[in-house]
Design a protein around this motif. Structure first.
Motif, mmCIF file in Angstrom:
data_model
loop_
_atom_site.group_PDB
_atom_site.id
_atom_site.type_symbol
_atom_site.label_atom_id
_atom_site.label_comp_id
_atom_site.label_asym_id
_atom_site.label_seq_id
_atom_site.Cartn_x
_atom_site.Cartn_y
_atom_site.Cartn_z
ATOM 1 N N SER A 276 0.836 -1.201 0.000
ATOM 2 C CA SER A 276 0.000 0.000 0.000
ATOM 3 C C SER A 276 0.873 1.254 0.000
ATOM 4 O O SER A 276 0.606 2.218 -0.735
ATOM 5 N N ILE A 277 1.908 1.252 0.825
ATOM 6 C CA ILE A 277 2.838 2.390 0.856
ATOM 7 C C ILE A 277 3.478 2.594 -0.502
ATOM 8 O O ILE A 277 3.515 3.714 -1.037
ATOM 9 N N GLU A 278 3.969 1.506 -1.093
ATOM 10 C CA GLU A 278 4.657 1.617 -2.379
ATOM 11 C C GLU A 278 3.705 2.064 -3.496
ATOM 12 O O GLU A 278 4.100 2.857 -4.368
ATOM 13 N N VAL A 279 2.463 1.602 -3.472
ATOM 14 C CA VAL A 279 1.493 2.049 -4.474
ATOM 15 C C VAL A 279 1.342 3.567 -4.423
ATOM 16 O O VAL A 279 1.399 4.248 -5.458
ATOM 17 N N ILE A 280 1.147 4.108 -3.232
ATOM 18 C CA ILE A 280 0.919 5.557 -3.112
ATOM 19 C C ILE A 280 2.176 6.336 -3.467
ATOM 20 O O ILE A 280 2.094 7.438 -4.030
ATOM 21 N N GLU A 281 3.357 5.781 -3.199
ATOM 22 C CA GLU A 281 4.592 6.430 -3.650
ATOM 23 C C GLU A 281 4.597 6.543 -5.174
ATOM 24 O O GLU A 281 4.956 7.585 -5.736
ATOM 25 N N ARG A 282 4.179 5.484 -5.839
ATOM 26 C CA ARG A 282 4.156 5.497 -7.309
ATOM 27 C C ARG A 282 3.060 6.426 -7.832
ATOM 28 O O ARG A 282 3.252 7.102 -8.852
ATOM 29 N N VAL A 283 1.929 6.446 -7.159
ATOM 30 C CA VAL A 283 0.859 7.374 -7.549
ATOM 31 C C VAL A 283 1.353 8.811 -7.440
ATOM 32 O O VAL A 283 1.166 9.623 -8.361
ATOM 33 N N ARG A 284 1.994 9.124 -6.315
ATOM 34 C CA ARG A 284 2.509 10.488 -6.124
ATOM 35 C C ARG A 284 3.498 10.866 -7.226
ATOM 36 O O ARG A 284 3.426 11.952 -7.804
ATOM 37 N N ASP A 285 4.413 9.946 -7.530
ATOM 38 C CA ASP A 285 5.399 10.224 -8.582
ATOM 39 C C ASP A 285 4.723 10.433 -9.933
ATOM 40 O O ASP A 285 5.132 11.293 -10.720
ATOM 41 N N GLU A 286 3.700 9.646 -10.217
ATOM 42 C CA GLU A 286 2.968 9.782 -11.485
ATOM 43 C C GLU A 286 2.230 11.118 -11.544
ATOM 44 O O GLU A 286 2.217 11.774 -12.594
ATOM 45 N N VAL A 287 1.628 11.524 -10.443
ATOM 46 C CA VAL A 287 0.917 12.808 -10.420
ATOM 47 C C VAL A 287 1.893 13.954 -10.657
ATOM 48 O O VAL A 287 1.623 14.872 -11.446
ATOM 49 N N LYS A 288 3.037 13.904 -9.996
ATOM 50 C CA LYS A 288 4.039 14.960 -10.193
ATOM 51 C C LYS A 288 4.517 15.001 -11.642
ATOM 52 O O LYS A 288 4.743 16.077 -12.216
#
Length: 337
Positions: A276-288
């Motif tokens: 779950s942590i890693e998913v949101i890290e990737r989501v954040r990077d994609e949004v940026k």
């Protein structure tokens, strides 16, 4: 020394045998978050605008938030058991309602001198629900947490969490490490396949809530707020599975659908929380990345972090509770989330 949550999530995701991250789902959530940024559904103001949260102008706000996050764990009930509700609210917001009620009744719930010696009868009354037959889960554990943290604040920090913040030079990382070092009940660590990992859900949400309450200013000014990851609980994974960003193996899915309680610190539990942590890290990077690609959106990369994504997805789960009900959550009796 345990790996920090971001590194723990990355490690767990790389070794996971029963939980898998799907990039198409990550992108789907990223576009959802981007839309939320445009409409301000993803915004730092949303924390302090909720009527049950203290606002930055209340002199008790920091110690109020500290009590909330000391008690912010395990609200779920088994099967047909009556849900604990306060003023009609369930879960975390029921806790917020109970603490706000206690503050307004002049019960000293923000004062560690009071709650470091509070009795179980007093705490039971403060956390009383709308239905007398429905009690908050893990009441004895909540009492123990209050005694523990209250004692530390009284003996080492002159009776206020404000002094913990002031000792950390506007650093979210320093404050996070202080919390998990000084307050044992926040020390959410485990062994995963020979590696000491940390999730630190409640310690991280404490830092995140202070940041959000003060809108990144004053006592909520942290120059490294990006160090904080999402808050790995039992609800966000439902949203991640719903959007296809996370997938369970068939054996794990069968276990979750059966309602079997997982053991705290088990491989399955850690894989769900770590991924779950890693998913949101990737989501954040994609949004940026999307913000960089589309400068006409008039958004800044700093407008998006894991805290705000977590808040948005947690709210999404509440708004779409019926739709997500068929997706099982992992049941663990734990003080850590």
């Amino acid at each position: 020394m345990a790996l920090m949550p971001r590194e723990s999530g990355k490690l767990i995701a790389s070794l996971s045998k029963d939980v898998f991250i799907e990039e198409e789902g990550v992108k789907k959530i990223a576009y959802l978050v981007l839309e939320g940024l445009k409409t301000r559904a993803v915004h730092i103001d949303n924390f302090s605008q909720h009527e049950l949260h203290p606002n930055e102008h209340d002199p008790r706000a920091i110690d109020w938030i500290f009590v909330l996050d000391t008690l912010n764990f395990c609200f779920w009930t088994d099967g047909d058991d009556t849900k604990w509700k306060v003023s009609g609210y369930t879960g975390y917001f029921a806790l917020c309602a109970a603490i706000k009620r206690a503050v307004h009744e002049s019960r000293l719930m923000t004062d560690p001198k009071f709650y470091s010696t509070i009795t179980i009868e007093e705490l039971s009354y403060i956390l009383r629900g709308d239905d007398e037959s429905a009690k908050i889960p893990l009441l004895a554990e909540r009492l123990q947490c209050l005694h523990e943290v209250g004692k530390v604040l009284v003996e080492e920090y002159e009776g206020t969490f404000v002094n913990c913040i002031k000792a950390c030079d506007n650093s979210a990382e320093k404050l996070l490490k202080l919390v998990v070092t000084k307050f044992e009940c926040f020390r959410d660590v485990a062994d995963y396949r020979g590696h000491k990992v940390s999730i630190y859900k409640r310690a991280q949400i404490l830092v995140g809530d202070i940041w959000a309450c003060y809108r990144g200013n004053g006592l909520g000014l942290f120059h490294d707020i990006e160090i904080i990851t999402m808050f790995a609980d039992y609800r966000i994974p439902q949203v991640l599975v719903h959007f296809g960003a996370m997938r369970y193996s068939n054996p794990l899915l069968d276990t979750l659908q059966s309602g079997t309680h997982l053991t705290p610190g088990s491989l399955a539990e850690l894989e769900i929380r770590g991924c779950s942590i890693e998913v949101i890290e990737r989501v954040r990077d994609e949004v940026k990345s999307l913000i960089r690609q589309y400068p006409n959106l008039a958004l800044r990369e700093s407008d998006c972090n894991a805290i705000l994504i977590d808040h948005y997805l947690w709210d999404y789960r509440r708004r779409h509770a019926g739709e997500l009900e068929s997706i099982p959550f992992h049941k663990v009796k734990s003080i850590y989330y």
